[in-house]
Design a protein around this motif. Structure first.
Motif: not given
Ligand SMILES: Nc1ncnc2c1ncn2[C@@H]1O[C@H](COP(=O)(O)OP(=O)(O)OP(=O)(O)O)[C@@H](O)[C@H]1O
Ligand SMILES: O=C(CO)[C@H](O)[C@H](O)COP(=O)(O)O
Length: 315
Positions: A110-137
């Protein structure tokens, strides 16, 4: 792209980018429950929610013959998840894979277009350094294991077509990978949330669940001393974190009175100094019940989202 470049690109004053919030945790830790209230509050026109379990590499049938479970990074397209998180963090759309928990199949993306806020939830969103670099909180949900297992059995038998014994067997099978890949993400969270009985308090089985929030100094939390002063059911304590550093721990008792909960919610909201009234509808649980500790946790996350939105560059 090295993770430092993601930080640099996101910091550039070249355009609007969404505020990115990660909610990590094991299966049935309560990620969807927490996310749902935030989306209801800010509205789907302002908030996009993404579940990174959609990046499972194999469907349920294929997984049966693998030597690992859905928790293992090798069982997920981690590199694609990282690419997509970078795109979302830069305000770009993605064509996201979709895993259907009902059928256990990978279905049409599915096409996902980011709005003002994006919540990313799941099992492994903080698994890698690269993934972690994408988050504010970043948030990690850490309920007592016994509690999480009970939630998983109930949820998977009522909504995902499993028997209780199948769920228990799967939990046993996952334990080593849970310890190796899921729980280490806890150390990368700005906020660690535990819904469950508080240590040292007599909270009988079946009592409304309390919340313990570890507020790490990796982001600026609202000034809470005054909010909790004089409150019966909320306490702020200074603890030692797992690395020995001092950290604030906020306790919200499950039996907080609706009046006190309302006073606390208003006080947190006032610290944001926004024109809009305190949002209602927070604290909803799956079966139609409500929880004030969940509502107060969501409000704290709203505080961080709105605050981060305020300081980001204008378009
Ligand atoms: N704070 C809470 N209080 C009471 N019940 C809760 C709470 N959080 C979660 N639950 C219960 O646990 C179940 C699982 O929660 P939820 O679906 O939010 O977990 P999840 O982390 O998103 O799971 P998964 O990753 O497996 O999709 C819910 O159906 C709900 O019944
Ligand atoms: O840990 C989980 C998150 O919900 C699921 O169990 C995982 O996504 C695998 O799904 P399924 O139960 O369909 O095999």
């Amino acid at each position: 792209m090295p993770h430092r470049i993601v930080h640099m690109l996101r910091a550039r004053d070249t355009g609007r980018r969404p505020v990115m919030l990660a909610i990590a945790g094991d299966s049935a830790a309560g990620k969807t429950t927490l996310t749902r209230g935030l989306v209801e509050c800010l509205g789907e026109d302002r908030m996009t929610a993404v579940c990174v379990d959609d990046y499972h590499r194999y469907d349920r049938e294929e997984r049966r013959n693998k030597p690992f479970t859905a928790l293992h990074p090798d069982c997920n397209h981690i590199e694609v998840m990282e690419q997509h998180l970078q795109l979302l963090a830069m305000g770009e759309p993605i064509l996201k894979p979709v895993y259907d928990h009902g059928s256990g199949r990978l279905v049409r993306p599915e096409l996902v277009e980011p709005r003002d806020f994006v919540i990313v939830e799941g099992l492994l969103p903080l698994y890698s350094k690269m993934a972690r670099a994408c988050f504010d909180i970043t948030v990690y949900l850490d309920p007592p294991e016994e509690q999480r297992h009970a939630w998983k059995v109930r949820r998977d038998t009522t909504r995902r077509g499993y028997t209780a014994e199948q769920v228990r067997e799967e939990l046993r099978r996952r334990e080593l990978e849970s310890a190796a890949f899921i729980r280490p993400q806890r150390r990368h969270a700005d906020i660690v949330v535990r819904f469950g009985p508080l240590a040292g308090r007599d909270e009988p089985p079946g009592a409304p669940l309390s919340a313990e929030l570890l507020l790490r100094p990796t982001i600026d939390h609202p000034e809470l001393d005054e909010v909790v002063r004089g409150a019966d059911a909320l306490h702020l304590r200074l603890l030692r974190d797992t690395d020995g550093r001092p950290v604030d721990s906020l306790h919200v008792h499950g039996d907080v009175s609706p009046e006190e909960a309302e006073i606390v919610k208003k006080a947190v909201w006032e610290r944001l100094d926004v024109d809009t009234p305190l949002p209602g509808g927070l604290g909803g649980l799956a079966d139609g019940d409500r929880s004030d500790p969940v509502a107060i946790t969501q409000l704290l996350l709203l505080y961080h989202l709105i605050n981060a939105d305020r300081v980001r560059p204008a378009s």
